[in-house]
Design a protein around this motif. Structure first.
Motif, PDB file in Angstrom:
ATOM      1  N   ILE A 247       0.840  -1.208   0.000  1.00  0.00           N
ATOM      2  CA  ILE A 247       0.000   0.000   0.000  1.00  0.00           C
ATOM      3  C   ILE A 247       0.869   1.251   0.000  1.00  0.00           C
ATOM      4  O   ILE A 247       0.578   2.222  -0.705  1.00  0.00           O
ATOM      5  N   PHE A 248       1.953   1.238   0.762  1.00  0.00           N
ATOM      6  CA  PHE A 248       2.870   2.384   0.768  1.00  0.00           C
ATOM      7  C   PHE A 248       3.392   2.653  -0.644  1.00  0.00           C
ATOM      8  O   PHE A 248       3.436   3.804  -1.105  1.00  0.00           O
ATOM      9  N   LEU A 249       3.784   1.608  -1.330  1.00  0.00           N
ATOM     10  CA  LEU A 249       4.315   1.750  -2.693  1.00  0.00           C
ATOM     11  C   LEU A 249       3.228   2.213  -3.658  1.00  0.00           C
ATOM     12  O   LEU A 249       3.499   2.988  -4.590  1.00  0.00           O
ATOM     13  N   GLU A 250       2.002   1.754  -3.457  1.00  0.00           N
ATOM     14  CA  GLU A 250       0.886   2.184  -4.314  1.00  0.00           C
ATOM     15  C   GLU A 250       0.587   3.667  -4.112  1.00  0.00           C
ATOM     16  O   GLU A 250       0.265   4.386  -5.078  1.00  0.00           O
ATOM     17  N   GLN A 251       0.704   4.142  -2.890  1.00  0.00           N
ATOM     18  CA  GLN A 251       0.520   5.571  -2.642  1.00  0.00           C
ATOM     19  C   GLN A 251       1.596   6.387  -3.349  1.00  0.00           C
ATOM     20  O   GLN A 251       1.322   7.465  -3.905  1.00  0.00           O
TER      21      GLN A 251
ATOM     22  N   ALA B 260       3.095   5.499  -6.083  1.00  0.00           N
ATOM     23  CA  ALA B 260       2.777   5.424  -7.515  1.00  0.00           C
ATOM     24  C   ALA B 260       1.633   6.373  -7.886  1.00  0.00           C
ATOM     25  O   ALA B 260       1.554   6.849  -9.028  1.00  0.00           O
ATOM     26  N   ARG B 261       0.732   6.661  -6.943  1.00  0.00           N
ATOM     27  CA  ARG B 261      -0.376   7.591  -7.197  1.00  0.00           C
ATOM     28  C   ARG B 261       0.090   9.042  -7.233  1.00  0.00           C
ATOM     29  O   ARG B 261      -0.670   9.934  -7.587  1.00  0.00           O
ATOM     30  N   GLY B 262       1.327   9.285  -6.811  1.00  0.00           N
ATOM     31  CA  GLY B 262       1.846  10.643  -6.811  1.00  0.00           C
ATOM     32  C   GLY B 262       1.775  11.338  -5.477  1.00  0.00           C
ATOM     33  O   GLY B 262       1.943  12.571  -5.403  1.00  0.00           O
ATOM     34  N   ALA B 263       1.544  10.579  -4.396  1.00  0.00           N
ATOM     35  CA  ALA B 263       1.477  11.179  -3.058  1.00  0.00           C
ATOM     36  C   ALA B 263       2.784  11.884  -2.713  1.00  0.00           C
ATOM     37  O   ALA B 263       3.861  11.458  -3.135  1.00  0.00           O
ATOM     38  N   HIS B 264       2.673  12.941  -1.937  1.00  0.00           N
ATOM     39  CA  HIS B 264       3.870  13.671  -1.494  1.00  0.00           C
ATOM     40  C   HIS B 264       4.543  12.999  -0.300  1.00  0.00           C
ATOM     41  O   HIS B 264       5.695  13.310   0.013  1.00  0.00           O
ATOM     42  N   ASN B 265       3.814  12.119   0.363  1.00  0.00           N
ATOM     43  CA  ASN B 265       4.338  11.469   1.558  1.00  0.00           C
ATOM     44  C   ASN B 265       3.487  10.247   1.884  1.00  0.00           C
ATOM     45  O   ASN B 265       2.431  10.029   1.273  1.00  0.00           O
ATOM     46  N   ILE B 266       3.940   9.470   2.847  1.00  0.00           N
ATOM     47  CA  ILE B 266       3.135   8.401   3.428  1.00  0.00           C
ATOM     48  C   ILE B 266       2.632   8.916   4.767  1.00  0.00           C
ATOM     49  O   ILE B 266       3.411   9.181   5.678  1.00  0.00           O
ATOM     50  N   ASP B 267       1.321   9.074   4.884  1.00  0.00           N
ATOM     51  CA  ASP B 267       0.695   9.717   6.036  1.00  0.00           C
ATOM     52  C   ASP B 267      -0.020   8.643   6.871  1.00  0.00           C
ATOM     53  O   ASP B 267      -1.094   8.171   6.507  1.00  0.00           O
ATOM     54  N   LEU B 268       0.582   8.267   7.989  1.00  0.00           N
ATOM     55  CA  LEU B 268       0.083   7.200   8.851  1.00  0.00           C
ATOM     56  C   LEU B 268      -0.865   7.800   9.881  1.00  0.00           C
ATOM     57  O   LEU B 268      -0.437   8.490  10.801  1.00  0.00           O
ATOM     58  N   VAL B 269      -2.158   7.546   9.748  1.00  0.00           N
ATOM     59  CA  VAL B 269      -3.167   8.176  10.599  1.00  0.00           C
ATOM     60  C   VAL B 269      -3.596   7.216  11.713  1.00  0.00           C
ATOM     61  O   VAL B 269      -4.057   6.109  11.442  1.00  0.00           O
ATOM     62  N   THR B 270      -3.438   7.647  12.955  1.00  0.00           N
ATOM     63  CA  THR B 270      -3.704   6.843  14.157  1.00  0.00           C
ATOM     64  C   THR B 270      -2.879   5.556  14.140  1.00  0.00           C
ATOM     65  O   THR B 270      -3.408   4.444  14.144  1.00  0.00           O
ATOM     66  N   PRO B 271      -1.558   5.679  14.167  1.00  0.00           N
ATOM     67  CA  PRO B 271      -0.686   4.518  13.988  1.00  0.00           C
ATOM     68  C   PRO B 271      -0.124   3.904  15.267  1.00  0.00           C
ATOM     69  O   PRO B 271       0.502   2.831  15.212  1.00  0.00           O
ATOM     70  N   THR B 272      -0.330   4.550  16.428  1.00  0.00           N
ATOM     71  CA  THR B 272       0.416   4.199  17.632  1.00  0.00           C
ATOM     72  C   THR B 272       0.391   2.714  17.963  1.00  0.00           C
ATOM     73  O   THR B 272       1.418   2.096  18.258  1.00  0.00           O
ATOM     74  N   HIS B 273      -0.784   2.104  17.897  1.00  0.00           N
ATOM     75  CA  HIS B 273      -0.949   0.724  18.334  1.00  0.00           C
ATOM     76  C   HIS B 273      -0.442  -0.297  17.304  1.00  0.00           C
ATOM     77  O   HIS B 273      -0.523  -1.505  17.550  1.00  0.00           O
ATOM     78  N   TYR B 274       0.082   0.205  16.180  1.00  0.00           N
ATOM     79  CA  TYR B 274       0.656  -0.686  15.168  1.00  0.00           C
ATOM     80  C   TYR B 274       2.114  -0.339  14.861  1.00  0.00           C
ATOM     81  O   TYR B 274       2.625  -0.718  13.802  1.00  0.00           O
ATOM     82  N   VAL B 275       2.792   0.362  15.753  1.00  0.00           N
ATOM     83  CA  VAL B 275       4.149   0.822  15.459  1.00  0.00           C
ATOM     84  C   VAL B 275       5.097  -0.310  15.054  1.00  0.00           C
ATOM     85  O   VAL B 275       5.807  -0.196  14.046  1.00  0.00           O
ATOM     86  N   PRO B 276       5.185  -1.421  15.773  1.00  0.00           N
ATOM     87  CA  PRO B 276       6.120  -2.479  15.344  1.00  0.00           C
ATOM     88  C   PRO B 276       5.813  -3.019  13.959  1.00  0.00           C
ATOM     89  O   PRO B 276       6.733  -3.281  13.161  1.00  0.00           O
ATOM     90  N   GLN B 277       4.527  -3.190  13.655  1.00  0.00           N
ATOM     91  CA  GLN B 277       4.144  -3.698  12.334  1.00  0.00           C
ATOM     92  C   GLN B 277       4.467  -2.675  11.244  1.00  0.00           C
ATOM     93  O   GLN B 277       4.904  -3.047  10.144  1.00  0.00           O
ATOM     94  N   ILE B 278       4.238  -1.403  11.533  1.00  0.00           N
ATOM     95  CA  ILE B 278       4.516  -0.346  10.560  1.00  0.00           C
ATOM     96  C   ILE B 278       6.008  -0.274  10.255  1.00  0.00           C
ATOM     97  O   ILE B 278       6.410  -0.109   9.098  1.00  0.00           O
ATOM     98  N   ILE B 279       6.834  -0.396  11.282  1.00  0.00           N
ATOM     99  CA  ILE B 279       8.285  -0.370  11.072  1.00  0.00           C
ATOM    100  C   ILE B 279       8.701  -1.491  10.123  1.00  0.00           C
ATOM    101  O   ILE B 279       9.509  -1.287   9.205  1.00  0.00           O
TER     102      ILE B 279
END
Length: 297
Positions: free
Chosen positions: A89-93, A95-114
């Motif tokens: 999903i990060f890579l797809e964002q 490819a869509r031309g996003a300026h950044n990867i914006d992680l909204v309400t990520p605290t409880h998934y920090v290890p998985q996100i890393i």
């Protein structure tokens, strides 16, 4: 280890999420998300022309009675995904031309996100990563994001603990949030922008002005200014909308007045705050709540 005895946030539930146990936030082992899309309503230096590459995660460690995203934060309307899918999903964002990867309400998934960010970087992810949180988290959790997150976008909701408990069920919110934000500033350093004015590193602290809490908002601004000066950006938000359970608290069951918001802007100016985003026009509307239909997940 963080997931075997979960202490990612001040709740310190110590549940074994590896074994399927769930704590206060109700998040499981795998990340759950509700929407991945280009978002044009973040701060201008984040959304810019193409939009921020938002991923809205489900569940939350707060219980804000006025939460505009309550369908995903409280009821968990979402889809569980693997770490590999999150990396994709990060890579797809990107490819869509996003300026950044914006992680909204990520605290409880920090290890998985890393883990997902590491996989995505190996596969060509080159965008700045924005950590968009409620700041009710532990400094150690923030420290683990070093070299993974470039921009921190925390809320600073309250100064007075009585409001934090009454409206968000978050004891000692300011104590924890102030420590977390201080760690964010330590990691990110002063703001950095590219030639087009798009933020690449730094901290933007959001504060949502709540009806009747003008004095508390002034205390929030005082602390931010006297602690960080103009080394951070502040985003003063007037978009409070009495949604979800706000009707059960009559004192906040209304929209913010223009007078209240202008008084807060004047106060920020009187302190000397220069790096400040403000909102204009009518932003208090459920029309600004995204449709969490699973798109992009």
């Amino acid at each position: 280890m963080m997931l075997q005895s979960c202490t990612l946030c001040p709740r310190s539930c110590r549940v074994n999420r590896l074994a399927g146990e769930k704590g206060f936030c109700q998040a499981g082992l795998l990340p759950s998300a509700s929407l991945a899309a280009l978002h044009h309503w973040e701060e201008p230096c984040l959304s810019a022309t193409n939009g921020a590459g938002t991923i809205f995660f489900a569940f939350c460690n707060l219980r804000c009675v006025f939460c505009q995203n309550h369908s995903i934060s409280q009821t968990g309307c979402s889809r569980e995904i693997t770490i590999e899918r999150l990396a994709a999903i990060f890579l797809e964002q990107q490819a869509r031309g996003a300026h950044n990867i914006d992680l909204v309400t990520p605290t409880h998934y920090v290890p998985q996100i890393i883990k997902a960010l590491t996989l995505a970087r190996q596969a060509g992810l080159a965008l700045p990563v924005v950590y968009n949180s409620n700041a009710y988290e532990m400094p150690d959790t923030i420290a683990s994001l070093e070299r993974h997150v470039d921009i921190f976008l925390p809320d600073l909701k309250y100064y007075d603990n009585s409001y934090a408990v009454r409206y968000s069920a978050a004891p000692d919110y300011f104590v924890y949030a102030s420590q977390a934000i201080t760690k964010m500033v330590d990691l990110a350093g002063p703001p950095v922008f590219d030639a087009a004015g798009v933020m690449q590193r730094g901290v933007i602290v959001r504060h949502l002005a709540v009806p009747g809490l003008l004095s508390d908002s002034r205390n929030v601004l005082n602390w931010l200014w006297h602690t960080f000066g103009n080394t951070i950006f502040i985003s003063l938000m007037n978009q409070y909308t009495p949604l979800y359970q706000a009707a059960s608290h009559s004192e906040i069951n209304r929209r913010l007045t223009t007078w209240e918001y202008n008084k807060l802007i004047d106060y920020a100016s009187s302190l000397g705050i220069e790096n400040c985003f403000i909102q204009t026009g009518k932003t208090s509307s459920s029309d600004y709540v995204p449709v969490f239909d699973g798109s992009g997940i």
